[in-house]
Design a protein around this motif. Structure first.
Motif, PDB file in Angstrom:
ATOM      1  N   VAL A  17       0.890  -1.169  -0.508  1.00  0.00           N
ATOM      2  CA  VAL A  17      -0.034   0.044   0.156  1.00  0.00           C
ATOM      3  C   VAL A  17       0.844   1.294  -0.469  1.00  0.00           C
ATOM      4  O   VAL A  17       2.152   1.383   0.580  1.00  0.00           O
ATOM      5  CB  VAL A  17      -1.023  -0.335   1.311  1.00  0.00           C
ATOM      6  N   THR A  18       1.237   2.451  -0.802  1.00  0.00           N
ATOM      7  CA  THR A  18       1.220   3.134  -1.437  1.00  0.00           C
ATOM      8  C   THR A  18       0.431   4.429  -1.070  1.00  0.00           C
ATOM      9  O   THR A  18      -0.885   4.166  -1.634  1.00  0.00           O
ATOM     10  CB  THR A  18       1.670   3.502  -2.500  1.00  0.00           C
ATOM     11  N   VAL A  19       0.931   5.365   0.383  1.00  0.00           N
ATOM     12  CA  VAL A  19      -0.204   6.597   0.733  1.00  0.00           C
ATOM     13  C   VAL A  19       0.302   7.487   0.224  1.00  0.00           C
ATOM     14  O   VAL A  19       1.925   7.508   0.936  1.00  0.00           O
ATOM     15  CB  VAL A  19      -0.509   6.413   2.304  1.00  0.00           C
ATOM     16  N   GLU A  20      -0.211   8.499  -0.231  1.00  0.00           N
ATOM     17  CA  GLU A  20       0.434  10.200  -0.717  1.00  0.00           C
ATOM     18  C   GLU A  20       0.918  10.386   0.297  1.00  0.00           C
ATOM     19  O   GLU A  20       0.542  11.145   1.309  1.00  0.00           O
ATOM     20  CB  GLU A  20       0.110  11.140  -1.402  1.00  0.00           C
ATOM     21  N   ALA A  21       2.545  10.855   0.104  1.00  0.00           N
ATOM     22  CA  ALA A  21       3.082  12.044   0.688  1.00  0.00           C
ATOM     23  C   ALA A  21       2.776  13.474   1.353  1.00  0.00           C
ATOM     24  O   ALA A  21       2.896  13.540   2.127  1.00  0.00           O
ATOM     25  CB  ALA A  21       4.794  12.501   0.140  1.00  0.00           C
ATOM     26  N   GLY A  22       1.714  14.307   1.020  1.00  0.00           N
ATOM     27  CA  GLY A  22       0.785  14.577   1.346  1.00  0.00           C
ATOM     28  C   GLY A  22       0.556  14.469   2.490  1.00  0.00           C
ATOM     29  O   GLY A  22      -0.401  15.086   3.594  1.00  0.00           O
ATOM     30  N   LYS A  23      -0.667  13.272   2.621  1.00  0.00           N
ATOM     31  CA  LYS A  23      -1.261  12.358   2.869  1.00  0.00           C
ATOM     32  C   LYS A  23      -0.981  12.416   4.476  1.00  0.00           C
ATOM     33  O   LYS A  23      -1.183  12.357   5.572  1.00  0.00           O
ATOM     34  CB  LYS A  23      -2.581  11.276   2.830  1.00  0.00           C
ATOM     35  N   PHE A  24       0.200  11.721   4.505  1.00  0.00           N
ATOM     36  CA  PHE A  24       0.990  11.063   5.224  1.00  0.00           C
ATOM     37  C   PHE A  24       1.555  11.985   6.529  1.00  0.00           C
ATOM     38  O   PHE A  24       1.434  12.524   7.676  1.00  0.00           O
ATOM     39  CB  PHE A  24       1.856  10.419   4.770  1.00  0.00           C
ATOM     40  N   SER A  25       1.738  13.316   5.598  1.00  0.00           N
ATOM     41  CA  SER A  25       2.885  14.834   6.181  1.00  0.00           C
ATOM     42  C   SER A  25       1.314  15.253   7.043  1.00  0.00           C
ATOM     43  O   SER A  25       1.734  15.975   8.015  1.00  0.00           O
ATOM     44  CB  SER A  25       3.011  15.781   4.883  1.00  0.00           C
ATOM     45  N   ALA A  26      -0.019  15.610   6.287  1.00  0.00           N
ATOM     46  CA  ALA A  26      -1.077  16.512   7.131  1.00  0.00           C
ATOM     47  C   ALA A  26      -1.093  15.394   8.179  1.00  0.00           C
ATOM     48  O   ALA A  26      -1.649  15.471   9.592  1.00  0.00           O
ATOM     49  CB  ALA A  26      -1.909  15.790   6.398  1.00  0.00           C
ATOM     50  N   ALA A  27      -1.091  13.690   8.037  1.00  0.00           N
ATOM     51  CA  ALA A  27      -1.491  13.164   9.678  1.00  0.00           C
ATOM     52  C   ALA A  27      -0.458  12.950  10.550  1.00  0.00           C
ATOM     53  O   ALA A  27      -0.747  13.110  11.670  1.00  0.00           O
ATOM     54  CB  ALA A  27      -1.388  11.380   8.712  1.00  0.00           C
ATOM     55  N   VAL A  28       1.228  12.924  10.435  1.00  0.00           N
ATOM     56  CA  VAL A  28       2.396  13.906  10.951  1.00  0.00           C
ATOM     57  C   VAL A  28       1.850  15.418  11.514  1.00  0.00           C
ATOM     58  O   VAL A  28       1.663  15.874  13.074  1.00  0.00           O
ATOM     59  CB  VAL A  28       3.366  13.516  10.677  1.00  0.00           C
ATOM     60  N   ASN A  29       0.609  15.683  11.058  1.00  0.00           N
ATOM     61  CA  ASN A  29       0.952  16.915  11.852  1.00  0.00           C
ATOM     62  C   ASN A  29      -0.188  17.453  12.489  1.00  0.00           C
ATOM     63  O   ASN A  29      -0.114  18.265  13.544  1.00  0.00           O
ATOM     64  CB  ASN A  29       0.572  18.274  10.533  1.00  0.00           C
ATOM     65  N   THR A  30      -1.378  16.458  12.325  1.00  0.00           N
ATOM     66  CA  THR A  30      -2.134  16.151  12.982  1.00  0.00           C
ATOM     67  C   THR A  30      -1.442  15.175  14.629  1.00  0.00           C
ATOM     68  O   THR A  30      -2.146  15.930  15.730  1.00  0.00           O
ATOM     69  CB  THR A  30      -3.597  15.191  12.865  1.00  0.00           C
ATOM     70  N   ALA A  79      -8.000  -0.344   0.994  1.00  0.00           N
ATOM     71  CA  ALA A  79      -7.215  -1.658   0.530  1.00  0.00           C
ATOM     72  C   ALA A  79      -7.602  -2.309   0.329  1.00  0.00           C
ATOM     73  O   ALA A  79      -7.408  -2.826  -0.991  1.00  0.00           O
ATOM     74  CB  ALA A  79      -5.445  -1.810   0.666  1.00  0.00           C
ATOM     75  N   VAL A  80      -7.988  -3.246   1.685  1.00  0.00           N
ATOM     76  CA  VAL A  80      -9.170  -4.364   1.230  1.00  0.00           C
ATOM     77  C   VAL A  80     -10.047  -4.127   0.516  1.00  0.00           C
ATOM     78  O   VAL A  80     -10.805  -4.765  -0.237  1.00  0.00           O
ATOM     79  CB  VAL A  80      -9.789  -4.909   2.620  1.00  0.00           C
ATOM     80  N   THR A  81     -11.317  -2.460   0.658  1.00  0.00           N
ATOM     81  CA  THR A  81     -12.570  -2.435  -0.569  1.00  0.00           C
ATOM     82  C   THR A  81     -11.460  -2.976  -1.606  1.00  0.00           C
ATOM     83  O   THR A  81     -12.061  -3.247  -2.393  1.00  0.00           O
ATOM     84  CB  THR A  81     -12.429  -1.527   0.018  1.00  0.00           C
ATOM     85  N   GLU A  82     -10.598  -2.266  -2.112  1.00  0.00           N
ATOM     86  CA  GLU A  82     -10.060  -2.059  -3.313  1.00  0.00           C
ATOM     87  C   GLU A  82      -9.413  -3.186  -3.965  1.00  0.00           C
ATOM     88  O   GLU A  82     -10.042  -3.616  -5.445  1.00  0.00           O
ATOM     89  CB  GLU A  82      -9.386  -0.574  -3.641  1.00  0.00           C
ATOM     90  N   SER A  83      -8.590  -3.565  -3.120  1.00  0.00           N
ATOM     91  CA  SER A  83      -8.215  -5.157  -3.898  1.00  0.00           C
ATOM     92  C   SER A  83      -9.202  -6.452  -3.478  1.00  0.00           C
ATOM     93  O   SER A  83      -9.332  -7.266  -4.207  1.00  0.00           O
ATOM     94  CB  SER A  83      -6.603  -5.858  -3.452  1.00  0.00           C
TER      95      SER A  83
END
Length: 427
Positions: A17-30, A79-83
């Motif tokens: 699973v690859t999560v976009e960098a922007g989404k990860f950064s937002a999670a880190v800020n939160t 990811a489970v739903t998508e796959s």
């Protein structure tokens, strides 16, 4: 987000699973904002310190872990739903890349529901038993009623017979030494009831009131007390009283006393009717189960061990729940049956495996035949359930949703429709 699926062994897949960098950064800020409210940083009120200082205080690893706690679960579920896989266990997650400013990459290895290779499930030609109730069964039921309504009379003299109730004192000895729990006074024992150790009651037949009897028995090898299991024992028994059943004659008066019928023939006819209804239900259930069993036997599926383990867990939980109604727990049950949890779980495994296979095969047949439960059918079944338990159907539905059990309930309805399909297509 992107997902790659790789089948690494039978019934096990790995999701990358690859999560976009922007989404990860937002999670880190939160995560930094949440951690800021938990740590004391000089010169700042809680929750007001800048992220740089928060990260210095707690460490980058703690910051990332906080972000992952809130990001991994939803990302894995998506990811489970998508796959379009159907996991049957928790995933084993391995972080591949975790660095702010880059995509978050993780792998999740998980066991999935196995594919079922269906065999023949239509035209099985399972034969149904004939429903028969002969006169002997009616007479047996009459005698049971006669015995149930018998009057106990105390005999003044005579010898104990099979079926009598003897009031006794007893004390047991092994190798000449009295053992704990082996003594009783004024105990009412039904001779032939099988209440005591095998061979005990039979030796009281022929004993007279006031007589002292030596009863020699051997405790069963599987007896719940290890100290007594398999040992020879002597019981000294004294007969205080003998009571005998006095049976009423089977006539019209008996029918009036034990039922709402005026004659014995009317009572017999009612017994016949109820026995036929009971036999019809038994035959129908046996036929239904035989059809299911044949369809399941004709199918092939390799069941993951984790599915069997979970079913064993459920069986243990059910046993524990049932024991609680009797004021017992598992430890007491193990002591009484001279077993342990390991032995019990091993005994449960064949039944658990068969149960899981049956569910998988029924699901496979439903999928092959397009058998589903519509929203209207679901609501109708909830209405019936509500009437049975005197509850509002919508409240029942919301309760199932709140407990996360609505899909399980819907699947049980699909299984019922599938079984009906099998029965209808048996010929």
């Amino acid at each position: 987000m992107s997902v790659k699926v790789e089948k690494i062994e039978k019934n096990v897949v790995e999701l990358e699973v690859t999560v976009e960098a922007g989404k990860f950064s937002a999670a880190v800020n939160t995560a930094a904002k949440k951690l800021a409210g938990r740590v004391n940083i000089p010169g700042f009120r809680k929750g007001k310190a800048p992220r740089r200082l928060v990260e210095q205080a707690v460490g980058t690893e703690a910051l990332y872990n906080e972000a992952l706690d809130h990001l991994l679960g939803p990302a894995y579920a998506e990811a489970v739903t998508e796959s379009a896989i159907d996991p049957v266990d928790r995933p084993d997650v391995d972080l591949v890349q975790i660095e702010e400013g880059k995509d978050l990459i993780f792998k999740a290895k998980v066991t999935v529901k196995p594919e079922v290779e269906l065999g023949e499930y239509k035209g099985l030609q399972v034969e149904k038993e004939a429903v028969t109730v002969d006169d002997a069964k009616i007479e047996e039921e009459l005698k049971r009623k006669q015995d149930q309504h018998a009057r106990l009379i105390t005999i003044e003299e005579g010898k104990a017979e099979e079926g009598d109730t003897a009031t006794i004192d007893f004390e047991g000895f092994v190798d000449g030494v009295a053992f704990p729990g082996g003594k009783g006074e004024n105990y009412g024992l039904g001779i032939g009831s099988g209440t005591f150790i095998p061979g005990f009651e039979e030796q009281l037949v022929g004993a007279e009131i006031g007589q002292e009897v030596d009863v020699n028995v051997k405790f069963p090898d599987e007896y719940h007390s290890e100290d007594l299991a398999g040992k020879e024992a002597l019981f000294k028994v004294k007969i205080h009283k003998i009571q005998r059943k006095e049976l009423a004659p089977l006539d019209d008066e008996f029918a009036k006393d034990v039922s709402n019928f005026e004659t014995l023939e009317e009572l017999k006819e009612d017994i016949r009717k109820r026995l036929i209804e009971t036999e019809e239900k038994r035959v129908e259930n046996a036929f239904r189960n035989a059809v299911i069993a044949k369809a399941v036997d004709n199918a092939s599926v390799e069941i993951p061990e984790v599915m069997i383990d979970k079913r064993v867990d459920a069986m243990v939980h059910d046993l524990e729940h049932n024991l609680s109604y009797q004021g017992l727990n598992l430890e007491q049950y193990f002591a009484y049956t001279n077993s342990n949890e390991t032995d019990m779980r091993e005994r449960f495994r064949p039944q658990a495996a068969e149960s899981v296979k049956t569910e998988l095969v029924l699901e496979g047949i439903a999928k092959a035949e397009g058998i589903q439960v519509s929203e209207d059918e679901l609501n109708e079944e909830l209405k019936k359930l509500g009437e049975l338990y005197k509850q509002d159907p919508e409240a029942l539905k919301q309760s199932l949703i709140a407990r996360g059990e609505l899909e399980y309930y819907k699947q049980s309805l699909v299984n019922d429709k599938t079984v009906k399909f099998l029965v209808e297509n048996n010929a």
